[in-house]
Structures are given as structure tokens and as C-alpha cells.
Design a protein around this motif. Structure first.
Motif, mmCIF file in Angstrom:
data_model
loop_
_atom_site.group_PDB
_atom_site.id
_atom_site.type_symbol
_atom_site.label_atom_id
_atom_site.label_comp_id
_atom_site.label_asym_id
_atom_site.label_seq_id
_atom_site.Cartn_x
_atom_site.Cartn_y
_atom_site.Cartn_z
ATOM 1 N N ARG A 112 -4.351 3.059 88.878
ATOM 2 C CA ARG A 112 -4.836 4.383 88.496
ATOM 3 C C ARG A 112 -4.062 5.434 89.278
ATOM 4 O O ARG A 112 -3.445 5.164 90.307
ATOM 5 C CB ARG A 112 -6.340 4.509 88.702
ATOM 6 C CG ARG A 112 -6.867 4.254 90.117
ATOM 7 C CD ARG A 112 -7.028 5.525 90.894
ATOM 8 N NE ARG A 112 -7.874 5.401 92.076
ATOM 9 C CZ ARG A 112 -7.853 6.257 93.075
ATOM 10 N NH1 ARG A 112 -7.013 7.282 93.051
ATOM 11 N NH2 ARG A 112 -8.650 6.095 94.134
ATOM 12 N N GLY A 113 -4.123 6.672 88.762
ATOM 13 C CA GLY A 113 -3.466 7.793 89.422
ATOM 14 C C GLY A 113 -4.481 8.614 90.179
ATOM 15 O O GLY A 113 -5.385 8.074 90.821
ATOM 16 N N SER A 114 -4.346 9.929 90.117
ATOM 17 C CA SER A 114 -5.282 10.812 90.824
ATOM 18 C C SER A 114 -6.044 11.663 89.822
ATOM 19 O O SER A 114 -5.604 11.881 88.690
ATOM 20 C CB SER A 114 -4.537 11.702 91.819
ATOM 21 O OG SER A 114 -3.615 12.553 91.158
ATOM 22 N N ALA A 115 -7.195 12.173 90.254
ATOM 23 C CA ALA A 115 -8.065 12.922 89.351
ATOM 24 C C ALA A 115 -7.405 14.196 88.846
ATOM 25 O O ALA A 115 -7.661 14.632 87.722
ATOM 26 C CB ALA A 115 -9.374 13.258 90.066
ATOM 27 N N SER A 116 -6.552 14.795 89.654
ATOM 28 C CA SER A 116 -5.918 16.060 89.276
ATOM 29 C C SER A 116 -4.766 15.878 88.305
ATOM 30 O O SER A 116 -4.337 16.832 87.668
ATOM 31 C CB SER A 116 -5.402 16.770 90.523
ATOM 32 O OG SER A 116 -4.338 16.021 91.100
ATOM 33 N N GLY A 117 -4.227 14.668 88.209
ATOM 34 C CA GLY A 117 -3.037 14.460 87.391
ATOM 35 C C GLY A 117 -1.744 14.668 88.152
ATOM 36 O O GLY A 117 -0.669 14.563 87.566
ATOM 37 N N VAL A 118 -1.815 14.948 89.444
ATOM 38 C CA VAL A 118 -0.584 14.993 90.242
ATOM 39 C C VAL A 118 0.079 13.627 90.199
ATOM 40 O O VAL A 118 1.306 13.520 90.098
ATOM 41 C CB VAL A 118 -0.895 15.393 91.704
ATOM 42 C CG1 VAL A 118 0.359 15.277 92.573
ATOM 43 C CG2 VAL A 118 -1.430 16.819 91.764
ATOM 44 N N ARG A 119 -0.725 12.587 90.280
ATOM 45 C CA ARG A 119 -0.238 11.208 90.144
ATOM 46 C C ARG A 119 -0.712 10.692 88.779
ATOM 47 O O ARG A 119 -1.903 10.519 88.558
ATOM 48 C CB ARG A 119 -0.784 10.324 91.254
ATOM 49 C CG ARG A 119 -0.577 10.883 92.653
ATOM 50 C CD ARG A 119 0.855 10.807 93.097
ATOM 51 N NE ARG A 119 1.040 11.472 94.392
ATOM 52 C CZ ARG A 119 2.185 11.498 95.054
ATOM 53 N NH1 ARG A 119 3.251 10.886 94.553
ATOM 54 N NH2 ARG A 119 2.290 12.123 96.208
ATOM 55 N N ARG A 120 0.220 10.476 87.874
ATOM 56 C CA ARG A 120 -0.118 10.047 86.522
ATOM 57 C C ARG A 120 0.398 8.642 86.264
ATOM 58 O O ARG A 120 1.289 8.140 86.961
ATOM 59 C CB ARG A 120 0.485 10.996 85.473
ATOM 60 C CG ARG A 120 -0.001 12.420 85.547
ATOM 61 C CD ARG A 120 0.465 13.230 84.342
ATOM 62 N NE ARG A 120 -0.233 12.836 83.122
ATOM 63 C CZ ARG A 120 0.065 13.293 81.898
ATOM 64 N NH1 ARG A 120 1.074 14.141 81.761
ATOM 65 N NH2 ARG A 120 -0.627 12.913 80.853
ATOM 66 N N LEU A 121 -0.144 8.013 85.226
ATOM 67 C CA LEU A 121 0.344 6.724 84.767
ATOM 68 C C LEU A 121 0.515 6.749 83.254
ATOM 69 O O LEU A 121 -0.241 7.411 82.533
ATOM 70 C CB LEU A 121 -0.625 5.602 85.151
ATOM 71 C CG LEU A 121 -0.533 5.054 86.583
ATOM 72 C CD1 LEU A 121 -1.636 4.048 86.831
ATOM 73 C CD2 LEU A 121 0.832 4.431 86.854
ATOM 74 N N PHE A 122 1.508 6.008 82.805
ATOM 75 C CA PHE A 122 1.798 5.837 81.381
ATOM 76 C C PHE A 122 1.944 4.345 81.119
ATOM 77 O O PHE A 122 2.213 3.564 82.038
ATOM 78 C CB PHE A 122 3.094 6.563 81.007
ATOM 79 C CG PHE A 122 3.097 8.027 81.359
ATOM 80 C CD1 PHE A 122 2.728 8.982 80.426
ATOM 81 C CD2 PHE A 122 3.469 8.453 82.633
ATOM 82 C CE1 PHE A 122 2.722 10.331 80.749
ATOM 83 C CE2 PHE A 122 3.473 9.797 82.967
ATOM 84 C CZ PHE A 122 3.089 10.730 82.026
ATOM 85 N N HIS A 123 1.771 3.947 79.877
ATOM 86 C CA HIS A 123 1.984 2.539 79.564
ATOM 87 C C HIS A 123 2.560 2.400 78.163
ATOM 88 O O HIS A 123 2.350 3.252 77.286
ATOM 89 C CB HIS A 123 0.703 1.719 79.734
ATOM 90 C CG HIS A 123 -0.469 2.183 78.918
ATOM 91 N ND1 HIS A 123 -0.912 1.528 77.796
ATOM 92 C CD2 HIS A 123 -1.310 3.241 79.069
ATOM 93 C CE1 HIS A 123 -1.974 2.144 77.301
ATOM 94 N NE2 HIS A 123 -2.236 3.198 78.054
ATOM 95 N N ALA A 124 3.292 1.311 77.982
ATOM 96 C CA ALA A 124 3.948 1.036 76.696
ATOM 97 C C ALA A 124 4.171 -0.467 76.593
ATOM 98 O O ALA A 124 4.104 -1.198 77.589
ATOM 99 C CB ALA A 124 5.270 1.789 76.604
ATOM 100 N N ARG A 125 4.466 -0.912 75.393
ATOM 101 C CA ARG A 125 4.777 -2.324 75.166
ATOM 102 C C ARG A 125 6.262 -2.547 75.429
ATOM 103 O O ARG A 125 7.127 -1.923 74.821
ATOM 104 C CB ARG A 125 4.429 -2.732 73.742
ATOM 105 C CG ARG A 125 2.981 -2.531 73.354
ATOM 106 C CD ARG A 125 2.062 -3.508 74.056
ATOM 107 N NE ARG A 125 2.201 -4.874 73.563
ATOM 108 C CZ ARG A 125 1.465 -5.902 74.005
ATOM 109 N NH1 ARG A 125 0.569 -5.692 74.956
ATOM 110 N NH2 ARG A 125 1.646 -7.103 73.516
ATOM 111 N N VAL A 126 6.555 -3.415 76.375
ATOM 112 C CA VAL A 126 7.932 -3.763 76.731
ATOM 113 C C VAL A 126 8.071 -5.272 76.622
ATOM 114 O O VAL A 126 7.329 -6.009 77.289
ATOM 115 C CB VAL A 126 8.280 -3.300 78.161
ATOM 116 C CG1 VAL A 126 9.705 -3.719 78.526
ATOM 117 C CG2 VAL A 126 8.106 -1.801 78.309
#
Length: 634
Positions: A112-126
Motif C-alpha cells: 500500500r501507499g500513503s493516504a495522501s497519495g504522495v506514495r502511490r501504487l499502480f498495477h498491471a498484467r505483466v
């Protein structure tokens, strides 16, 4: 460390090994699961990733957090079920700073990242499995994704994107994880999401809430200073940045690392009536052990300067952003601060969002405390000349968030009257700002964004506000916007060796501030009372007496006058026009027109940032032609 900083997260199964093979050529660092299979691949500087180990369990903190591997190992030992979100967060309780939190055990990965969105996560099929990353462009590069034309159009409206569009990704096939959710990857590479964060209820009086704010903010600044020598910070003269400078100086005095110092920076305004300089000088005089840098006007890049340097190079952000307005100034910031030994720069982003009250809180206040609300409204009407009729209509509005979203979508292409910026109107107390597409947006662009908003209004998740009441919802939405903006700034300056930190946007500070009743975070006649009391005793009283805020329209007009030719040239056969999203002639007409206030070109920085980002994406990856899509919002 200069250059890219990024990481990817892989599932703990044979299915993840094939994905790792595709990612490994771009990576310089690897951390394994207990099984020996790759868990984290990427590129990061020393100290950026801390891993704790307890048997087969691994916990990783990625970012800015003063925790040791030994301490993290003890926390990992307390984990029992990695899918128990509350249990994982209990194990992480007390960690300070701004970071991603990851764990792996028994074939399951949690991130997980942070509540503010300063630390974000993305995901995709690789390679047939779900892979997560902190940068969307890393996943796009390995999957061959192209920018989504509808999301490019949305960035013309506002950049960073407003809620609820802010959890959409500009790259086709790459999904953004909602800030309040964590991602679970099983051994076969399947992805699920689960909520990890819920904002606090605003139940505390401001005096009750101040101690928690003080403790959280002190810890957040300490996390920036810990283990570092020289750090730098903005000293604009405003309360937000000034408070951070005094807190940072105090923490350095306590730790007393050899050779440590605080370096402050203030850019001079071109407006002689701007009193930022007076207050910054007052603060600097009481920070005698710090080095204070104030470049002369001829050494201060104007907004919109040196755009050609951006159009011919790789843009360091994974999505469009308005930071390009300040691109030359940010390059100068990095040279000035790294030249004096700083590798981390503190800025006051998040202070306004947490410690001010926004007009929508009046909509709640008249219903919960009508007499107190009447008194506040009367005082603010007298000082700000709000017209009564429009204000009463705003306060009487009973639309749900979904209904407001639908109305916003329908009015998206309606132009603001040219006189609106010059006439004092009633503030909006709606769920958000009814932003309009810029006058140069094509009908196709307007339709694309309208479709995104209507889809959001019909989606069970995005049709809900961030909080039940408008005041808290607005504060949360503004925090998210600030977090995403800081994330972009950090990507830009980190590429030049200088990280960016905004301690107000650390999760613990956000939780402490948002637990205070919305109406008590500000009041007529008192400027940011919660923040002022939280730093009293550290920030001198004569500095806390400021009640004004600098105004920069003179800087805007001067920058536009000096750089108008370059801006006009940029929108001659622009990439956005080729994609059918803007009318270049309309952009040039707006740039060459007369604008009594900056509001007339409100969308310029967003459009400019999207154009430059798209050019860079095409330059660095020739296959990234914007793709039109009729699919629903991701």
C-alpha cells in the motif's frame, strides 16, 4: 542519487519469475522473497528501502522513515495473517515519515501507499500476472501501453486530476490503486484490493486536538532530519514553511550531527506590495545558525521560462502535471541546494489543506450549529462582500455527491462569463469546484471528460464522497490533490539529486489534523489557529502574528509578458491538437488576449504540462500514440 527512483512488486510464485525477467534489464536492485524468488525489482539509493525479516515473513518500508532493519524485523515477528489489514497496520503503528509499506508471507504479498497519495501504487498484467509499481510509466514501458486520450483530456481540466478522477491512470491497461486501499497478490499472480485506511471522524475541539498535531508534526519533521547532515527548506514567509524551518532547526540542534545545517530558500516576488519578504526576514533573523538564500531577481527564473529545455528532454514524471510552469525555477532550486550539500528539501504543501476552513464547511455548519454559523457568515460577508442571495442559494443546496457530479458533467463545457473574475461572488459550498474545460478544448475533449464524470457518478465506489459532510470531504480532496502534486515535484527534483518532502502530508499529521472539528480549524480573525498553537514555543510569537498571505498575480503577468512568444510557438501544431483535444488557434488567441487576473488562464499550466509530457512520451517511446477508448473508467 540522481536519476530514476522506482520499484516493482512481484508475486511469490513461479508465475512471477517470467515477469521478473522482463523487468530485470531496467532494474539495478533486487530483494527476494523468503523463497528466493524476486520480490522487489527497481532502482533506488542506499537507505531508501528497509527490510525486516522474521522467519519467512518480510516487511519492507520504502521511502522516508527512520526505522532500522532490526526494529522492522521485530514488527515482522508480530505479523500473523498478512491478509488481516488491521493486523498489518497494527504492526506498523508508530512508524513516522512518508513511505510505502509492503509485506510478504506464505505466498501472499501485501502493498500500500500513503493516504495522501504522495506514495502511490499502480498495477498491471505483466507476462500474465499482476505486478505492482510505484510508477505507472514503468509498467507502461514493459507492457507497451499508450496514453489514454480520455485521461489526457481530463488533465486539461485540472492537473493533478480532481476527485473522483484522481484514481485513474493516464496509461492504458495500468490501474491506479486507490489511496485508501492496499493490494494483495497471491502466488498465482491474481490481484485483490482491500481497504486499509479510513479518515478519522472530526470530533475533537481544536484545543483537544492540538497536542496530537504537535506530536505528529514534530515526528514528521524529525523523520526528514534523522540521519542526514544538511537539509534545505522553503522559507517563503508564510506560516506553513516558516513553522517547518523552526522545527527542522530545533531537531538538528537536538541531534547535532557533525556538519549539519539548515539551508533556507526564498524566491523574491516581483510585487513590491507582497509582504512575504518582511515576514521571511523576521523569521530568518531568529534562525542565526541557518544559511539563508534569497536569489536576486535576475537570478530568479520567471514562470514558463526555458520551455524548450523541457520539450527536448525526457520528462521525469509518470503523468502530466502543471509543474512545468516552474521547471526552470525547480532546476535552479536543485543546483542551489545540492551545491550546499542538501539531498532533501522541505516545503509547506498541505498546510493550507489541513489548517484552513473551506467554504463548503458552512453548508454543514448551518445545519449542525445554526447560531454559530450565522455569526460566522455575517462576519465573513462583511469582510469579503459576499452577495446574500447567491450565498443563501448555495447553503440551501441539497444535492448528493453523485447528483453534484452529474450536474458538473453537464455544465463542463459552459464557458465562465468573462467578467466573473472581476466580480465578487458568493463562495461555492458545493461538494467541489465546478471546474470548466478551457476555451481551447475541442468538443471531443469535453465529451471525453463528461463521460468520465458521468461514469464516476454511476459507479458505486466513486459516486460516494470522501466523507459524509462537505467540509471534511473538501479537506480530504484537497489533501489528495496536494499529495499528488508533491509526488510529481519529488519525481522532478529527485532526478536532479534533491528529494522533496512535505511533512504536513505525512499520514500521522493528516490523521491528527482531520480529527479536529472542521469549523474549528479556522475562524474569522484567527489565522490557522490549530497550526499556530501546535508550533507555539518553537516558532517565536512575533512570527506567529502574521495574518496575511502573499499574492502573486504580478509575477504571473510579468512571466506571461516575457514568455508569451515561446508559449504561442509551443501551440503551433501541438501534440494535443494532433490528438484532437485542443484547438491550437484558440490557445494562441487566449495567450495573446488581455487577462486582468490570472483566472482567465487558469488551465494554462495544466494544458502546458500535458502538451510537454505528451511530447516527451513520444520522444522517449515512439510507440506512445494517444489511444482513444470507449471503455469505462478504470
Amino acid at each position: 542519487m540522481s536519476g530514476d527512483v522506482w520499484f516493482t512488486v512481484l508475486p511469490d510464485g513461479e508465475s512471477g519469475v517470467a515477469a521478473a525477467r522482463l523487468l530485470r534489464p531496467r532494474a539495478t536492485e533486487t530483494i527476494a522473497h523468503a523463497s528466493g524468488r524476486p520480490w522487489l525489482l527497481g532502482s533506488w539509493p542506499d537507505g531508501h528501502v528497509t527490510v525486516g525479516t522474521a522467519g519467512a515473513r518480510r516487511v519492507a518500508v520504502i521511502g522516508r522513515c527512520p526505522v532500522t532493519a532490526e526494529e522492522l524485523s521485530a514488527r515482522a515477528g508480530r505479523l500473523r495473517d498478512i491478509e488481516d489489514s488491521d493486523g498489518v497496520e497494527r504492526a506498523a503503528r508508530g512508524l513516522t515519515g512518508s513511505f510505502h509499506l509492503l509485506a510478504t508471507a506464505d505466498g501472499t504479498v501485501r502493498a500500500r501507499g500513503s493516504a495522501s497519495g504522495v506514495r502511490r501504487l499502480f498495477h498491471a498484467r505483466v507476462a500474465g500476472v499482476s505486478v505492482a509499481a510505484d510508477r505507472a510509466d514503468r509498467l507502461a514501458a514493459v507492457t507497451g501501453a499508450s496514453p489514454d486520450e480520455r485521461l489526457l483530456a481530463a488533465h486539461l481540466l485540472s492537473s493533478p486530476l480532481p476527485y473522483p478522477l484522481d484514481d485513474l491512470c493516464v496509461w492504458q491497461g495500468v490501474r491506479a490503486l486507490r489511496s485508501q486501499d492496499c493490494l494483495l497478490l497471491d502466488a498465482d499472480g491474481r490481484a485483490r484490493t482491500r481497504r486499509w485506511w479510513t479518515p478519522p471522524e472530526p470530533e475533537l475541539g481544536w484545543r483537544e486536538g492540538v497536542p496530537a498535531v504537535r506530536a505528529a508534526l514534530t515526528a514528521a519533521v524529525a523523520a526528514c532530519v534523522a540521519g542526514r547532515g544538511t537539509v534545505s527548506a522553503d522559507l517563503t514567509g508564510g506560516l506553513d514553511s516558516t513553522s517547518l524551518c523552526f522545527l527542522a532547526a530545533r531537531e538538528q540542534d537536538r541531534a547535532r550531527p557533525a556538519g549539519a545545517k539548515l539551508v533556507t530558500l526564498r524566491w523574491q516576488s516581483l510585487d513590491p506590495e507582497n509582504d512575504d519578504a518582511t515576514w521571511a526576514a523576521r523569521a530568518a533573523a531568529q534562525l542565526p545558525d541557518s544559511e539563508h538564500i534569497t536569489p536576486d531577481h535576475d537570478q530568479t527564473p520567471l514562470w514558463y521560462s526555458d520551455l524548450t529545455a523541457l520539450t527536448g528532454a525526457a520528462v521525469p514524471t509518470d503523468e502530466p502535471g502543471p509543474w512545468v510552469r516552474d521547471g526552470a525555477r525547480m532546476a535552479a532550486l536543485c543546483r542551489l541546494m545540492t551545491g550546499r550539500g542538501s539531498r532533501l528539501h522541505l516545503m509547506g504543501g498541505g498546510g493550507d489543506e489541513l489548517f484552513s476552513t473551506f467554504p463548503p464547511h458552512l453548508h454543514d455548519y448551518v445545519r449542525s450549529h445554526p447560531l454559530a454559523a450565522y455569526s460566522r457568515i455575517r462576519t465573513q460577508r462583511a469582510s469579503q462582500h459576499w452577495p446574500l442571495g447567491p450565498l443563501l442559494r448555495q447553503l440551501a443546496d441539497r444535492r448528493t455527491f453523485a447528483q453534484w457530479l452529474t450536474a458538473w458533467a453537464e455544465g463542463l463545457g459552459v464557458a465562465e462569463p468573462s467578467s466573473a473574475a472581476l466580480v465578487r461572488g458568493a463562495p461555492s459550498t458545493a461538494w467541489g469546484v465546478d471546474l470548466r474545460m478551457p476555451p481551447w478544448a475541442t468538443p471531443d475533449a469535453v465529451r471525453a471528460v463528461r463521460g468520465l464524470l458521468l461514469e464516476a457518478a454511476e459507479n458505486a465506489e466513486t459516486a460516494e464522497p470522501l466523507a459524509p459532510r462537505r467540509g471534511q470531504h473538501t479537506a480530504l480532496a484537497c489533501v489528495r490533490t496536494g499529495g499528488r502534486g508533491l509526488r510529481q515535484l519529488d519525481q522532478v527534483t529527485s532526478a536532479r539529486g534533491l528529494g522533496q518532502a512535505a511533512p504536513y502530508l505525512d499520514d500521522a499529521v493528516i490523521e491528527a489534523a482531520l480529527a479536529i472539528r472542521v469549523a474549528e480549524r479556522g475562524s474569522p480573525g484567527r489565522y490557522k489557529p490549530v497550526l499556530a498553537e501546535a508550533v507555539r514555543g518553537t516558532v517565536p510569537d512575533d512570527v506567529l502574528r502574521r495574518h496575511t498571505k502573499g499574492e502573486y498575480s504580478t509575477d504571473f503577468h510579468t512571466a506571461l509578458r516575457h514568455n508569451r512568444g515561446a508559449l504561442v510557438e509551443l501551440f503551433d501544431d501541438s501534440r494535443l491538437a494532433r490528438a484532437g483535444l485542443v484547438d491550437d488557434a484558440a490557445v494562441r488567441a487566449s495567450l495573446l488576449g488581455v487577462h486582468p487576473t490570472p483566472e482567465g488562464l487558469r488551465s494554462l499550466s495544466s494544458s502546458l504540462g500535458t502538451e510537454i509530457w505528451l511530447r516527451a512520451a513520444r520522444t522517449t517511446r515512439p510507440d506512445t500514440t494517444p489511444t482513444s477508448t470507449t471503455e469505462g473508467a478504470q
